[in-house]
Design a protein around this motif. Sequence first.
Motif, PDB file in Angstrom:
ATOM      1  N   ALA A  29     100.384 -68.528  59.158  1.00  0.00           N
ATOM      2  CA  ALA A  29      99.282 -68.378  58.801  1.00  0.00           C
ATOM      3  C   ALA A  29      98.699 -66.775  58.756  1.00  0.00           C
ATOM      4  O   ALA A  29      99.237 -66.250  59.451  1.00  0.00           O
ATOM      5  CB  ALA A  29      98.252 -69.308  59.509  1.00  0.00           C
ATOM      6  N   ASN A  30      97.808 -66.496  57.774  1.00  0.00           N
ATOM      7  CA  ASN A  30      97.636 -65.057  58.039  1.00  0.00           C
ATOM      8  C   ASN A  30      96.461 -65.011  59.106  1.00  0.00           C
ATOM      9  O   ASN A  30      95.668 -65.621  59.423  1.00  0.00           O
ATOM     10  CB  ASN A  30      96.490 -64.646  56.698  1.00  0.00           C
ATOM     11  CG  ASN A  30      96.175 -63.364  56.827  1.00  0.00           C
ATOM     12  OD1 ASN A  30      96.149 -62.621  57.798  1.00  0.00           O
ATOM     13  ND2 ASN A  30      95.739 -62.900  55.753  1.00  0.00           N
ATOM     14  N   PRO A  31      97.009 -64.091  60.360  1.00  0.00           N
ATOM     15  CA  PRO A  31      96.125 -64.031  61.518  1.00  0.00           C
ATOM     16  C   PRO A  31      94.763 -63.196  61.240  1.00  0.00           C
ATOM     17  O   PRO A  31      94.067 -63.253  62.230  1.00  0.00           O
ATOM     18  CB  PRO A  31      96.981 -63.425  62.440  1.00  0.00           C
ATOM     19  CG  PRO A  31      97.842 -62.329  61.360  1.00  0.00           C
ATOM     20  CD  PRO A  31      98.268 -63.511  60.232  1.00  0.00           C
ATOM     21  N   LEU A  32      94.693 -62.853  60.081  1.00  0.00           N
ATOM     22  CA  LEU A  32      93.476 -61.873  59.721  1.00  0.00           C
ATOM     23  C   LEU A  32      92.942 -62.153  58.233  1.00  0.00           C
ATOM     24  O   LEU A  32      92.523 -61.434  57.604  1.00  0.00           O
ATOM     25  CB  LEU A  32      94.052 -60.474  59.813  1.00  0.00           C
ATOM     26  CG  LEU A  32      94.455 -59.561  61.049  1.00  0.00           C
ATOM     27  CD1 LEU A  32      95.021 -58.306  60.724  1.00  0.00           C
ATOM     28  CD2 LEU A  32      93.370 -59.517  61.954  1.00  0.00           C
TER      29      LEU A  32
ATOM     30  N   ARG B 156      80.869 -52.008  65.197  1.00  0.00           N
ATOM     31  CA  ARG B 156      81.606 -52.286  64.095  1.00  0.00           C
ATOM     32  C   ARG B 156      83.239 -51.669  64.221  1.00  0.00           C
ATOM     33  O   ARG B 156      84.116 -52.161  63.775  1.00  0.00           O
ATOM     34  CB  ARG B 156      81.223 -51.716  62.893  1.00  0.00           C
ATOM     35  CG  ARG B 156      79.812 -52.249  62.288  1.00  0.00           C
ATOM     36  CD  ARG B 156      80.260 -53.664  62.093  1.00  0.00           C
ATOM     37  NE  ARG B 156      81.417 -54.044  61.014  1.00  0.00           N
ATOM     38  CZ  ARG B 156      81.197 -54.186  59.807  1.00  0.00           C
ATOM     39  NH1 ARG B 156      80.298 -53.848  58.971  1.00  0.00           N
ATOM     40  NH2 ARG B 156      82.227 -54.529  59.027  1.00  0.00           N
ATOM     41  N   ILE B 157      83.253 -50.360  64.839  1.00  0.00           N
ATOM     42  CA  ILE B 157      84.605 -49.667  65.333  1.00  0.00           C
ATOM     43  C   ILE B 157      85.477 -50.622  66.028  1.00  0.00           C
ATOM     44  O   ILE B 157      86.409 -50.662  65.717  1.00  0.00           O
ATOM     45  CB  ILE B 157      84.225 -48.338  66.098  1.00  0.00           C
ATOM     46  CG1 ILE B 157      83.788 -47.544  64.912  1.00  0.00           C
ATOM     47  CG2 ILE B 157      85.659 -47.875  66.331  1.00  0.00           C
ATOM     48  CD1 ILE B 157      84.461 -47.223  63.503  1.00  0.00           C
ATOM     49  N   ALA B 158      84.826 -51.486  67.152  1.00  0.00           N
ATOM     50  CA  ALA B 158      85.652 -52.313  68.002  1.00  0.00           C
ATOM     51  C   ALA B 158      86.286 -53.581  66.771  1.00  0.00           C
ATOM     52  O   ALA B 158      87.319 -53.892  67.281  1.00  0.00           O
ATOM     53  CB  ALA B 158      84.803 -52.945  68.976  1.00  0.00           C
ATOM     54  N   GLU B 159      85.542 -53.704  66.039  1.00  0.00           N
ATOM     55  CA  GLU B 159      85.959 -54.770  65.073  1.00  0.00           C
ATOM     56  C   GLU B 159      87.150 -54.331  64.326  1.00  0.00           C
ATOM     57  O   GLU B 159      88.256 -55.194  64.176  1.00  0.00           O
ATOM     58  CB  GLU B 159      84.780 -55.274  64.249  1.00  0.00           C
ATOM     59  CG  GLU B 159      85.075 -56.183  63.043  1.00  0.00           C
ATOM     60  CD  GLU B 159      84.140 -56.377  62.018  1.00  0.00           C
ATOM     61  OE1 GLU B 159      84.261 -57.042  60.960  1.00  0.00           O
ATOM     62  OE2 GLU B 159      82.880 -56.240  62.550  1.00  0.00           O
ATOM     63  N   PHE B 160      87.286 -52.995  63.674  1.00  0.00           N
ATOM     64  CA  PHE B 160      88.264 -52.438  63.026  1.00  0.00           C
ATOM     65  C   PHE B 160      89.367 -52.294  63.789  1.00  0.00           C
ATOM     66  O   PHE B 160      90.548 -52.633  63.556  1.00  0.00           O
ATOM     67  CB  PHE B 160      87.770 -51.374  62.121  1.00  0.00           C
ATOM     68  CG  PHE B 160      86.713 -51.660  61.089  1.00  0.00           C
ATOM     69  CD1 PHE B 160      87.268 -52.267  59.915  1.00  0.00           C
ATOM     70  CD2 PHE B 160      85.480 -51.349  61.088  1.00  0.00           C
ATOM     71  CE1 PHE B 160      86.479 -52.491  58.896  1.00  0.00           C
ATOM     72  CE2 PHE B 160      84.426 -51.386  60.258  1.00  0.00           C
ATOM     73  CZ  PHE B 160      84.999 -52.095  59.003  1.00  0.00           C
ATOM     74  N   LYS B 161      89.297 -51.956  65.199  1.00  0.00           N
ATOM     75  CA  LYS B 161      90.371 -51.726  66.076  1.00  0.00           C
ATOM     76  C   LYS B 161      90.897 -53.035  66.265  1.00  0.00           C
ATOM     77  O   LYS B 161      92.300 -53.032  66.508  1.00  0.00           O
ATOM     78  CB  LYS B 161      89.945 -50.974  67.265  1.00  0.00           C
ATOM     79  CG  LYS B 161      89.311 -49.626  67.036  1.00  0.00           C
ATOM     80  CD  LYS B 161      88.526 -49.023  68.196  1.00  0.00           C
ATOM     81  CE  LYS B 161      89.352 -49.190  69.598  1.00  0.00           C
ATOM     82  NZ  LYS B 161      88.675 -48.258  70.561  1.00  0.00           N
ATOM     83  N   ALA B 162      90.225 -54.052  66.468  1.00  0.00           N
ATOM     84  CA  ALA B 162      90.595 -55.467  66.652  1.00  0.00           C
ATOM     85  C   ALA B 162      91.504 -55.796  65.472  1.00  0.00           C
ATOM     86  O   ALA B 162      92.653 -56.274  65.896  1.00  0.00           O
ATOM     87  CB  ALA B 162      89.512 -56.266  67.090  1.00  0.00           C
ATOM     88  N   TYR B 163      90.958 -55.780  64.241  1.00  0.00           N
ATOM     89  CA  TYR B 163      92.055 -56.013  63.022  1.00  0.00           C
ATOM     90  C   TYR B 163      93.265 -55.135  63.180  1.00  0.00           C
ATOM     91  O   TYR B 163      94.459 -55.718  63.001  1.00  0.00           O
ATOM     92  CB  TYR B 163      91.151 -55.486  62.004  1.00  0.00           C
ATOM     93  CG  TYR B 163      90.194 -56.322  61.409  1.00  0.00           C
ATOM     94  CD1 TYR B 163      89.947 -57.742  61.757  1.00  0.00           C
ATOM     95  CD2 TYR B 163      88.698 -55.880  60.890  1.00  0.00           C
ATOM     96  CE1 TYR B 163      89.018 -58.651  61.293  1.00  0.00           C
ATOM     97  CE2 TYR B 163      87.787 -56.674  60.497  1.00  0.00           C
ATOM     98  CZ  TYR B 163      87.979 -57.955  60.740  1.00  0.00           C
ATOM     99  OH  TYR B 163      86.929 -58.745  60.475  1.00  0.00           O
TER     100      TYR B 163
END
Length: 176
Positions: free
Chosen positions: A110-113, A149-156
């Motif tokens: 499965a795609n994890p993202l 938002r930066i935390a979200e992109f870093k998590a991705y």
Amino acid sequence: MTTSSRTLGEWFSEFGREAFRLETLDDYSQSGGVDAYHAFLAGEEQPEDFKTSGWVTTVGDAVRAGKRMYRVHILSRPLTDYLRFELGWGYRRNMAAGEEFFILDTTDQANPLPEAPDFWLFDDATAAEMSYDDNGKYLGSEFHTDSSRIAEFKAYRDRAMANAVPFADWWAEHGE
């Protein structure tokens, strides 16, 4: 929210440490290298202007300055014609300039993202969320600098890297 006075192009020469890219689409064929893509489909040699494109210079300049440019592409097999072009011609060309590539192959998992957008993340401080139409044409970027938002992109990015393999290893097993 658009919060950067810099264009996406300017970020590639102005970032300080690293630029990370997440690619989620199977087709970017209307976003650059269109003539090279058509040459690829026709079984022709790589055009000289593709081999020496401005992107190769951008990557080479950044890497020589001690910066890291790297990306993860989420994909599944069988590869689309565009992905065969991008990986077989583009990635291999850009690797010679110093860009690093990783593959997150979702063929057997499965795609994890599944919710992740395409984006560039510069120095863990600015994200450029990229938009494309259904034909793979780049429409523009929305810049983000707020910490949530930066935390979200870093998590991705971190999840993508944790699930990806180096391109060279993946290509050795699945390349064409």
